[in-house]
Structures are given as structure tokens and as C-alpha cells.
Design a protein around this motif. Structure first.
Motif, PDB file in Angstrom:
ATOM      1  N   PRO A 238       0.809  -1.231   0.000  1.00 14.45           N
ATOM      2  CA  PRO A 238       0.000   0.000   0.000  1.00 14.45           C
ATOM      3  C   PRO A 238       0.838   1.275   0.000  1.00 14.45           C
ATOM      4  O   PRO A 238       0.392   2.319  -0.503  1.00 14.45           O
ATOM      5  N   VAL A 239       2.034   1.210   0.542  1.00 15.10           N
ATOM      6  CA  VAL A 239       2.917   2.379   0.555  1.00 15.10           C
ATOM      7  C   VAL A 239       3.233   2.835  -0.863  1.00 15.10           C
ATOM      8  O   VAL A 239       3.400   4.035  -1.127  1.00 15.10           O
ATOM      9  N   LYS A 240       3.284   1.872  -1.790  1.00 16.36           N
ATOM     10  CA  LYS A 240       3.614   2.179  -3.180  1.00 16.36           C
ATOM     11  C   LYS A 240       2.514   2.988  -3.868  1.00 16.36           C
ATOM     12  O   LYS A 240       2.763   3.644  -4.870  1.00 16.36           O
ATOM     13  N   VAL A 241       1.310   2.929  -3.345  1.00 17.35           N
ATOM     14  CA  VAL A 241       0.211   3.711  -3.932  1.00 17.35           C
ATOM     15  C   VAL A 241       0.454   5.197  -3.716  1.00 17.35           C
ATOM     16  O   VAL A 241       0.168   6.030  -4.587  1.00 17.35           O
ATOM     17  N   GLY A 242       1.014   5.534  -2.559  1.00 14.73           N
ATOM     18  CA  GLY A 242       1.299   6.929  -2.237  1.00 14.73           C
ATOM     19  C   GLY A 242       0.078   7.646  -1.687  1.00 14.73           C
ATOM     20  O   GLY A 242      -1.036   7.120  -1.676  1.00 14.73           O
ATOM     21  N   LYS A 243       0.300   8.859  -1.260  1.00 10.52           N
ATOM     22  CA  LYS A 243      -0.795   9.677  -0.742  1.00 10.52           C
ATOM     23  C   LYS A 243      -1.508  10.376  -1.897  1.00 10.52           C
ATOM     24  O   LYS A 243      -0.905  10.673  -2.926  1.00 10.52           O
ATOM     25  N   LEU A 244      -2.766  10.623  -1.701  1.00 12.12           N
ATOM     26  CA  LEU A 244      -3.559  11.305  -2.728  1.00 12.12           C
ATOM     27  C   LEU A 244      -2.960  12.675  -3.029  1.00 12.12           C
ATOM     28  O   LEU A 244      -2.764  13.497  -2.135  1.00 12.12           O
ATOM     29  N   ASP A 245      -2.653  12.865  -4.297  1.00  9.66           N
ATOM     30  CA  ASP A 245      -2.075  14.129  -4.765  1.00  9.66           C
ATOM     31  C   ASP A 245      -2.927  14.611  -5.929  1.00  9.66           C
ATOM     32  O   ASP A 245      -3.022  13.936  -6.955  1.00  9.66           O
ATOM     33  N   ARG A 246      -3.551  15.769  -5.761  1.00  5.08           N
ATOM     34  CA  ARG A 246      -4.449  16.271  -6.810  1.00  5.08           C
ATOM     35  C   ARG A 246      -3.728  16.463  -8.135  1.00  5.08           C
ATOM     36  O   ARG A 246      -4.337  16.379  -9.195  1.00  5.08           O
ATOM     37  N   ALA A 247      -2.427  16.703  -8.078  1.00  2.00           N
ATOM     38  CA  ALA A 247      -1.662  16.877  -9.316  1.00  2.00           C
ATOM     39  C   ALA A 247      -1.475  15.554 -10.050  1.00  2.00           C
ATOM     40  O   ALA A 247      -1.164  15.530 -11.242  1.00  2.00           O
ATOM     41  N   ASP A 248      -1.643  14.438  -9.335  1.00  2.00           N
ATOM     42  CA  ASP A 248      -1.492  13.106  -9.937  1.00  2.00           C
ATOM     43  C   ASP A 248      -2.684  12.241  -9.541  1.00  2.00           C
ATOM     44  O   ASP A 248      -2.531  11.076  -9.180  1.00  2.00           O
ATOM     45  N   TYR A 249      -3.869  12.817  -9.622  1.00  2.00           N
ATOM     46  CA  TYR A 249      -5.061  12.107  -9.162  1.00  2.00           C
ATOM     47  C   TYR A 249      -5.310  10.842  -9.976  1.00  2.00           C
ATOM     48  O   TYR A 249      -5.590   9.775  -9.420  1.00  2.00           O
ATOM     49  N   ALA A 250      -5.173  10.944 -11.305  1.00  2.00           N
ATOM     50  CA  ALA A 250      -5.408   9.773 -12.155  1.00  2.00           C
ATOM     51  C   ALA A 250      -4.388   8.679 -11.869  1.00  2.00           C
ATOM     52  O   ALA A 250      -4.727   7.487 -11.819  1.00  2.00           O
ATOM     53  N   GLY A 251      -3.132   9.060 -11.677  1.00  2.00           N
ATOM     54  CA  GLY A 251      -2.108   8.061 -11.372  1.00  2.00           C
ATOM     55  C   GLY A 251      -2.364   7.384 -10.044  1.00  2.00           C
ATOM     56  O   GLY A 251      -2.208   6.168  -9.910  1.00  2.00           O
ATOM     57  N   TRP A 252      -2.772   8.184  -9.026  1.00  3.12           N
ATOM     58  CA  TRP A 252      -3.076   7.613  -7.718  1.00  3.12           C
ATOM     59  C   TRP A 252      -4.243   6.638  -7.812  1.00  3.12           C
ATOM     60  O   TRP A 252      -4.202   5.543  -7.245  1.00  3.12           O
ATOM     61  N   LEU A 253      -5.298   7.027  -8.541  1.00  4.46           N
ATOM     62  CA  LEU A 253      -6.444   6.137  -8.708  1.00  4.46           C
ATOM     63  C   LEU A 253      -6.050   4.850  -9.427  1.00  4.46           C
ATOM     64  O   LEU A 253      -6.514   3.760  -9.075  1.00  4.46           O
ATOM     65  N   GLY A 254      -5.186   4.973 -10.458  1.00  3.54           N
ATOM     66  CA  GLY A 254      -4.745   3.781 -11.180  1.00  3.54           C
ATOM     67  C   GLY A 254      -3.972   2.841 -10.284  1.00  3.54           C
ATOM     68  O   GLY A 254      -4.196   1.617 -10.302  1.00  3.54           O
ATOM     69  N   ARG A 255      -3.051   3.380  -9.498  1.00  2.97           N
ATOM     70  CA  ARG A 255      -2.268   2.527  -8.594  1.00  2.97           C
ATOM     71  C   ARG A 255      -3.169   1.859  -7.554  1.00  2.97           C
ATOM     72  O   ARG A 255      -3.018   0.671  -7.251  1.00  2.97           O
ATOM     73  N   ARG A 256      -4.093   2.624  -7.011  1.00  6.38           N
ATOM     74  CA  ARG A 256      -5.008   2.061  -6.013  1.00  6.38           C
ATOM     75  C   ARG A 256      -5.895   0.987  -6.644  1.00  6.38           C
ATOM     76  O   ARG A 256      -6.123  -0.076  -6.049  1.00  6.38           O
ATOM     77  N   HIS A 257      -6.391   1.250  -7.837  1.00  5.88           N
ATOM     78  CA  HIS A 257      -7.211   0.271  -8.567  1.00  5.88           C
ATOM     79  C   HIS A 257      -6.449  -1.030  -8.766  1.00  5.88           C
ATOM     80  O   HIS A 257      -6.971  -2.125  -8.526  1.00  5.88           O
ATOM     81  N   ASP A 258      -5.197  -0.923  -9.215  1.00  7.32           N
ATOM     82  CA  ASP A 258      -4.412  -2.126  -9.505  1.00  7.32           C
ATOM     83  C   ASP A 258      -4.136  -2.934  -8.246  1.00  7.32           C
ATOM     84  O   ASP A 258      -4.249  -4.169  -8.242  1.00  7.32           O
ATOM     85  N   LEU A 259      -3.771  -2.232  -7.166  1.00  4.28           N
ATOM     86  CA  LEU A 259      -3.463  -2.960  -5.934  1.00  4.28           C
ATOM     87  C   LEU A 259      -4.728  -3.566  -5.326  1.00  4.28           C
ATOM     88  O   LEU A 259      -4.686  -4.689  -4.799  1.00  4.28           O
ATOM     89  N   MET A 260      -5.835  -2.865  -5.416  1.00  4.23           N
ATOM     90  CA  MET A 260      -7.096  -3.430  -4.925  1.00  4.23           C
ATOM     91  C   MET A 260      -7.432  -4.715  -5.685  1.00  4.23           C
ATOM     92  O   MET A 260      -7.841  -5.720  -5.093  1.00  4.23           O
ATOM     93  N   ALA A 261      -7.264  -4.678  -7.003  1.00  2.00           N
ATOM     94  CA  ALA A 261      -7.558  -5.861  -7.814  1.00  2.00           C
ATOM     95  C   ALA A 261      -6.620  -7.012  -7.457  1.00  2.00           C
ATOM     96  O   ALA A 261      -7.046  -8.174  -7.331  1.00  2.00           O
ATOM     97  N   PHE A 262      -5.346  -6.706  -7.278  1.00  4.93           N
ATOM     98  CA  PHE A 262      -4.346  -7.721  -6.938  1.00  4.93           C
ATOM     99  C   PHE A 262      -4.648  -8.345  -5.585  1.00  4.93           C
ATOM    100  O   PHE A 262      -4.718  -9.576  -5.442  1.00  4.93           O
ATOM    101  N   LEU A 263      -4.854  -7.500  -4.568  1.00  7.27           N
ATOM    102  CA  LEU A 263      -5.084  -8.006  -3.215  1.00  7.27           C
ATOM    103  C   LEU A 263      -6.441  -8.686  -3.077  1.00  7.27           C
ATOM    104  O   LEU A 263      -6.558  -9.722  -2.405  1.00  7.27           O
ATOM    105  N   SER A 264      -7.463  -8.134  -3.726  1.00 12.99           N
ATOM    106  CA  SER A 264      -8.797  -8.737  -3.628  1.00 12.99           C
ATOM    107  C   SER A 264      -8.808 -10.126  -4.246  1.00 12.99           C
ATOM    108  O   SER A 264      -9.398 -11.065  -3.689  1.00 12.99           O
ATOM    109  N   GLY A 265      -8.163 -10.264  -5.398  1.00  5.02           N
ATOM    110  CA  GLY A 265      -8.085 -11.582  -6.032  1.00  5.02           C
ATOM    111  C   GLY A 265      -7.335 -12.569  -5.166  1.00  5.02           C
ATOM    112  O   GLY A 265      -7.749 -13.735  -5.018  1.00  5.02           O
ATOM    113  N   LEU A 266      -6.237 -12.129  -4.584  1.00  4.63           N
ATOM    114  CA  LEU A 266      -5.480 -13.004  -3.689  1.00  4.63           C
ATOM    115  C   LEU A 266      -6.305 -13.385  -2.459  1.00  4.63           C
ATOM    116  O   LEU A 266      -6.264 -14.533  -2.007  1.00  4.63           O
TER     117      LEU A 266
END
Length: 293
Positions: A238-266
Motif C-alpha cells: 500500500p505504501v507504493k500507492v502513495g498519498k492522494l495528490d491532486r496533481a497526480d489524481y489519475a495516477g493515484w487512482l490507477g495505482r489504487r485500482h491495480d493494488l485493490m484488484a491484486f489483493l482482492s483476487g489473492l
């Protein structure tokens, strides 16, 4: 039909590894005939030469030649145990060279990785690599997965690229290998972590998180890490997702989406598994999911 295939094979006079596709002595029609004949090539030497020639087709932009013929033929022959160690090295080393080279169209490296997963599988089924060769393959597979920046999956008319998933399949075969040394497994997990949360924030839509989960599950099943090591590995994701940054909102959402999918599947797989070693991952995965809330 078989006469057509054999005629084409007899014309093969190319060097061991040709980049041309179709390889010298072959045509699109003869390769289609080969597939129709279920890739039957009675002569072992001819089959080896053809296999080496088909490596060039793994970079071809035509999905029929690349995926439907070249990869399918190589996979079938390797899974049938048709090649000895010398022949397998003659396939492996040019595939390594493909990973080291240029790949403007983006097909060559992902399909080299997928073919190398099949090479790794042969060593898992019947060991032929030395410990040094196997360790070198772990490093190459991990480095390839970490290097992927082309996240295209399936494109209409072009077929698959799928670099992350193909690399994950390679890592999976290595994780399954009983000859894999425990000290090599963290290198595999580092590569998985790198793409489970890609820095650029690309949002996966072609099943990549599920493929990345497989080396984790098989490594757990083999007891390659302690419970404390697993806790630390999952807690770092989760540390790799980083803190929400409005300047990189799409990137933050993408990282969170990917990790959620990875962890949820596991989590689902550990919850449903009857294997105690896999089931033991569940608390660490749940803790990592809670960090994403």
C-alpha cells in the motif's frame, strides 16, 4: 496435407536462428498447413531447425503467425518433451537476445517472455539447467517484468502484447520449480510488487493482477517465506500507492485500482484454498486491504 508440410521442411536451409518470418524455406501457406497437421514433424532434426526458425515469428505483427502458429508450435513441442537440453538452450539464448534488443512494434519482448515461460516449464518438469543457469533466468525474468512500460493488452486486428501477464507467467513457472532456491524467491516477489502497483498508474483491464498473483500463491504453497516475511511484503505494497495528490489524481487512482484488484483476487483465492500454507496469507492480505481504505 502432411506432404505439403514435409516439403516445406525439406526446403529449410537457413541458419539456426533466422529473424525472418516465415522462416527460410517456409511460406504462410506451409505454416498454416503445419498447424492443420497439429504441428506434426516426424524428423527430430527438422523439428529443431523449424523451432529455431519460428523464433523470428514471435515478433511478427500478424497474430496468426506470432501467436496462433509460432507460439503454439513451440509450446506444444516443449510440453511434449521433444527437445533435449542443447535444443532448449538453442531456443532460450536467442529469446534472451530478443529481450535485450529493440522492439518497436511491442510484440517481440512479450512473446519472448511467454516462450521463455515454456522453456522454464521444461526445466521444472525435467531439470536440465544448472543452478547458475536457473539463477540467471530468475534474474532475467524479474528484470523483464520490472522493465515493462508498454501496458497494451489486446488490440483488435493486432492481437496480444500483454507484457506484464506474459512475464508473470514466466515468474510463475520459476516459482513452481522445486529446484528454485529460497534465496532467489525474493527477487521474484520484488518484480511482482513492481508491477502490482505500476508507478505510472496505468489501470489494468486485461487480467494482469490475477496473473501476477500466481507466483505469490505458488511461492507460499512451497513455504519459501516465513509468516513475518510475508507480513512485511504485503505491508509494503500500500505504501507504493502513495498519498492522494491532486496533481497526480489519475495516477493515484490507477495505482489504487491495480493494488485493490491484486489483493482482492489473492484474498478470495486464499479464502477458498484448502492449502494451509496459502490460507495463512489471508491475514496479511486483509491488513494490506485495510490500509487502502
Amino acid at each position: 496435407m502432411r506432404h505439403i508440410v514435409l516439403l516445406g521442411l525439406c526446403l529449410l536451409a537457413a541458419p539456426a536462428f533466422a529473424r525472418d518470418c516465415p522462416p527460410a524455406g517456409q511460406t504462410r501457406a506451409s505454416l498454416q498447413a503445419l498447424k492443420a497437421a497439429q504441428f506434426a514433424v516426424p524428423d527430430a532434426a527438422q523439428k529443431r531447425r523449424l523451432a529455431e526458425g519460428l523464433l523470428g515469428c514471435l515478433s511478427d505483427p500478424d497474430p496468426e503467425l506470432r501467436d496462433g502458429i509460432a507460439f503454439e508450435a513451440l509450446s506444444q513441442w516443449m510440453r511434449a518433451g521433444d527437445f533435449d537440453a542443447a535444443a532448449l538452450r538453442a531456443l532460450r539464448d536467442p529469446l534472451y537476445a530478443t529481450l535485450d534488443g529493440e522492439d518497436a512494434a511491442g510484440f517481440g519482448k512479450p512473446f519472448a517472455a511467454l516462450a521463455l515461460a515454456e522453456v522454464a516449464r521444461t526445466d521444472r518438469i525435467r531439470p536440465w539447467m544448472s543452478a547458475a543457469e536457473r539463477a540467471a533466468m530468475v534474474d532475467r525474468a524479474a528484470a523483464y517484468v520490472e522493465s515493462v512500460r508498454d501496458y497494451r493488452g489486446y488490440s483488435e486486428g493486432e492481437g496480444w502484447r500483454h507484457g506484464v501477464a506474459h512475464g508473470a507467467d514466466w515468474l510463475m513457472q520459476l516459482s513452481l520449480n522445486p529446484a528454485l532456491e529460497r534465496a532467489q524467491y525474493p527477487r521474484i516477489l520484488a518484480a511482482v510488487a513492481a508491477q502490482a502497483v505500476p508507478r505510472g498508474g496505468h489501470a489494468y483491464v486485461f487480467g494482469e493482477p490475477g496473473r501476477l498473483a500466481q507466483p505469490v500463491l505458488f511461492g507460499a504453497q512451497r513455504g519459501l517465506l516465513s509468516a513475518e516475511e510475508w507480513d512485511a511484503w504485503f505491508a509494503a505494497l500500500p505504501v507504493k500507492v502513495g498519498k492522494l495528490d491532486r496533481a497526480d489524481y489519475a495516477g493515484w487512482l490507477g495505482r489504487r485500482h491495480d493494488l485493490m484488484a491484486f489483493l482482492s483476487g489473492l484474498y478470495v483465492q486464499t479464502d477458498q484454498s484448502e492449502d494451509a500454507a496459502i490460507k495463512n496469507l489471508k491475514p496479511a492480505i486483509a491488513a494490506a486491504l485495510r490500509q487502502l481504505r
